[in-house]
Scaffold this active site. Structure first.
Site, PDB file in Angstrom:
ATOM      1  N   CYS A 120       0.845  -1.186   0.000  1.00  0.00           N
ATOM      2  CA  CYS A 120       0.000   0.000   0.000  1.00  0.00           C
ATOM      3  C   CYS A 120       0.887   1.245   0.000  1.00  0.00           C
ATOM      4  O   CYS A 120       1.781   1.374   0.837  1.00  0.00           O
ATOM      5  CB  CYS A 120      -0.885  -0.035   1.241  1.00  0.00           C
ATOM      6  SG  CYS A 120      -1.618   1.532   1.684  1.00  0.00           S
ATOM      7  N   GLU A 121       0.658   2.145  -0.931  1.00  0.00           N
ATOM      8  CA  GLU A 121       1.513   3.331  -1.020  1.00  0.00           C
ATOM      9  C   GLU A 121       1.275   4.318   0.114  1.00  0.00           C
ATOM     10  O   GLU A 121       2.066   5.226   0.316  1.00  0.00           O
ATOM     11  CB  GLU A 121       1.333   4.020  -2.367  1.00  0.00           C
ATOM     12  CG  GLU A 121       0.014   4.700  -2.575  1.00  0.00           C
ATOM     13  CD  GLU A 121      -0.065   5.401  -3.928  1.00  0.00           C
ATOM     14  OE1 GLU A 121      -0.794   6.403  -4.005  1.00  0.00           O
ATOM     15  OE2 GLU A 121       0.599   4.970  -4.889  1.00  0.00           O
ATOM     16  N   HIS A 122       0.205   4.149   0.865  1.00  0.00           N
ATOM     17  CA  HIS A 122      -0.081   5.080   1.948  1.00  0.00           C
ATOM     18  C   HIS A 122       0.649   4.736   3.246  1.00  0.00           C
ATOM     19  O   HIS A 122       0.991   5.631   4.016  1.00  0.00           O
ATOM     20  CB  HIS A 122      -1.592   5.134   2.219  1.00  0.00           C
ATOM     21  CG  HIS A 122      -2.376   5.579   1.040  1.00  0.00           C
ATOM     22  ND1 HIS A 122      -3.583   5.020   0.682  1.00  0.00           N
ATOM     23  CD2 HIS A 122      -2.106   6.531   0.111  1.00  0.00           C
ATOM     24  CE1 HIS A 122      -4.028   5.605  -0.415  1.00  0.00           C
ATOM     25  NE2 HIS A 122      -3.164   6.523  -0.784  1.00  0.00           N
ATOM     26  N   HIS A 123       0.872   3.443   3.498  1.00  0.00           N
ATOM     27  CA  HIS A 123       1.493   3.035   4.762  1.00  0.00           C
ATOM     28  C   HIS A 123       2.677   2.089   4.566  1.00  0.00           C
ATOM     29  O   HIS A 123       3.301   1.677   5.543  1.00  0.00           O
ATOM     30  CB  HIS A 123       0.458   2.349   5.662  1.00  0.00           C
ATOM     31  CG  HIS A 123      -0.739   3.192   5.932  1.00  0.00           C
ATOM     32  ND1 HIS A 123      -1.924   3.050   5.236  1.00  0.00           N
ATOM     33  CD2 HIS A 123      -0.931   4.221   6.793  1.00  0.00           C
ATOM     34  CE1 HIS A 123      -2.802   3.932   5.665  1.00  0.00           C
ATOM     35  NE2 HIS A 123      -2.230   4.670   6.597  1.00  0.00           N
ATOM     36  N   GLN A 128      -5.224  -0.512  -4.638  1.00  0.00           N
ATOM     37  CA  GLN A 128      -5.863  -1.620  -5.345  1.00  0.00           C
ATOM     38  C   GLN A 128      -6.637  -1.148  -6.564  1.00  0.00           C
ATOM     39  O   GLN A 128      -6.646  -1.821  -7.597  1.00  0.00           O
ATOM     40  CB  GLN A 128      -6.770  -2.384  -4.380  1.00  0.00           C
ATOM     41  CG  GLN A 128      -7.390  -3.621  -4.992  1.00  0.00           C
ATOM     42  CD  GLN A 128      -8.168  -4.438  -3.985  1.00  0.00           C
ATOM     43  OE1 GLN A 128      -7.856  -4.439  -2.801  1.00  0.00           O
ATOM     44  NE2 GLN A 128      -9.198  -5.130  -4.436  1.00  0.00           N
ATOM     45  N   HIS A 164      -6.072  -6.071   3.275  1.00  0.00           N
ATOM     46  CA  HIS A 164      -5.113  -4.991   3.454  1.00  0.00           C
ATOM     47  C   HIS A 164      -4.666  -4.942   4.913  1.00  0.00           C
ATOM     48  O   HIS A 164      -5.483  -4.740   5.812  1.00  0.00           O
ATOM     49  CB  HIS A 164      -5.758  -3.648   3.078  1.00  0.00           C
ATOM     50  CG  HIS A 164      -6.057  -3.518   1.612  1.00  0.00           C
ATOM     51  ND1 HIS A 164      -5.410  -2.602   0.815  1.00  0.00           N
ATOM     52  CD2 HIS A 164      -6.923  -4.189   0.803  1.00  0.00           C
ATOM     53  CE1 HIS A 164      -5.878  -2.707  -0.424  1.00  0.00           C
ATOM     54  NE2 HIS A 164      -6.787  -3.665  -0.451  1.00  0.00           N
ATOM     55  N   CYS A 169      -3.042  -2.675   6.306  1.00  0.00           N
ATOM     56  CA  CYS A 169      -3.244  -1.334   6.872  1.00  0.00           C
ATOM     57  C   CYS A 169      -4.634  -1.202   7.483  1.00  0.00           C
ATOM     58  O   CYS A 169      -4.862  -0.329   8.325  1.00  0.00           O
ATOM     59  CB  CYS A 169      -3.003  -0.248   5.824  1.00  0.00           C
ATOM     60  SG  CYS A 169      -4.120  -0.322   4.418  1.00  0.00           S
TER      61      CYS A 169
END
Length: 198
Positions: free
Chosen positions: A86-89, A127, A155, A157
């Protein structure tokens, strides 16, 4: 392992390892203790592996494996496992990809579909984007009557942090060509998707 694509002015491995040491200190650890001495180098190698898709061309994965064939029925490839970050976390999400296409006059080697999914997944992702990248590339490279892609993923996250919903799954889809415009084609795909294995 193939070479990782480096962004302009990208730091070298030694700088990244120092960044890992800084992170370890930030969370209260001692990077000099025996168990962590080699961790920074391991983390660098791990992320190079987990993001190796940046150094690979998904379109090139298909080239050379297109075959003229008089077959115009649906081809569906189910349960392709994938792992991404995940590019956020920078936490993993993983699951199954289901890919279908309706050939016009060309079919593709099945292993190439799996390879293309892998290349896109091995990048920092969300995703939704991963789903459309797979579908758009297939539509462009195969020139089929239509492409359908469904991803089902868990996920970490969502499970390890934040709302901590342990049984949550995310489903995304991309329907192109006849799968978008023709209800019967879309329904056939969804029926075959729900059907068990061989």
């Amino acid at each position: 392992m193939r070479a990782v694509r480096k962004a302009r002015n990208a730091p070298g491995s030694e700088q990244v390892e120092e960044g890992v040491r800084i992170l370890l200190r930030h969370i209260g650890e001692e990077p000099e203790r025996e168990g962590l001495l080699r961790t920074p180098a391991r983390v660098v190698r791990s992320y190079e592996f987990l993001t190796r898709g940046y150094g690979q061309d998904p379109k090139a994965a298909i080239n050379g494996a297109l075959f003229v064939e008089d077959y115009q029925e649906m081809v569906i490839f189910k349960n392709l496992d994938f792992y991404s970050l995940c590019e956020h976390h920078l936490l993993p999400f993983m699951g199954m990809a289901h890919v279908a296409y309706l050939p016009k006059n060309r079919i593709v080697g099945l292993s190439k579909l799996a390879r293309m999914v892998e290349i896109y997944a091995r990048r920092l992702q969300v995703q939704e984007r991963l789903t459309t990248q797979i579908a758009n590339t297939l539509m462009e490279q195969l020139d089929p009557l239509g492409v359908a892609v469904v991803l089902e993923a868990e996920h970490l996250c969502m499970r390890m942090r934040g709302v901590e919903k342990q049984n949550s799954y995310v489903t995304t889809s991309a329907m192109l060509g006849v799968f978008r415009t023709n209800t019967e084609s879309r329904q056939e795909f969804m029926t075959l998707l729900r059907k068990g294995g061989p």
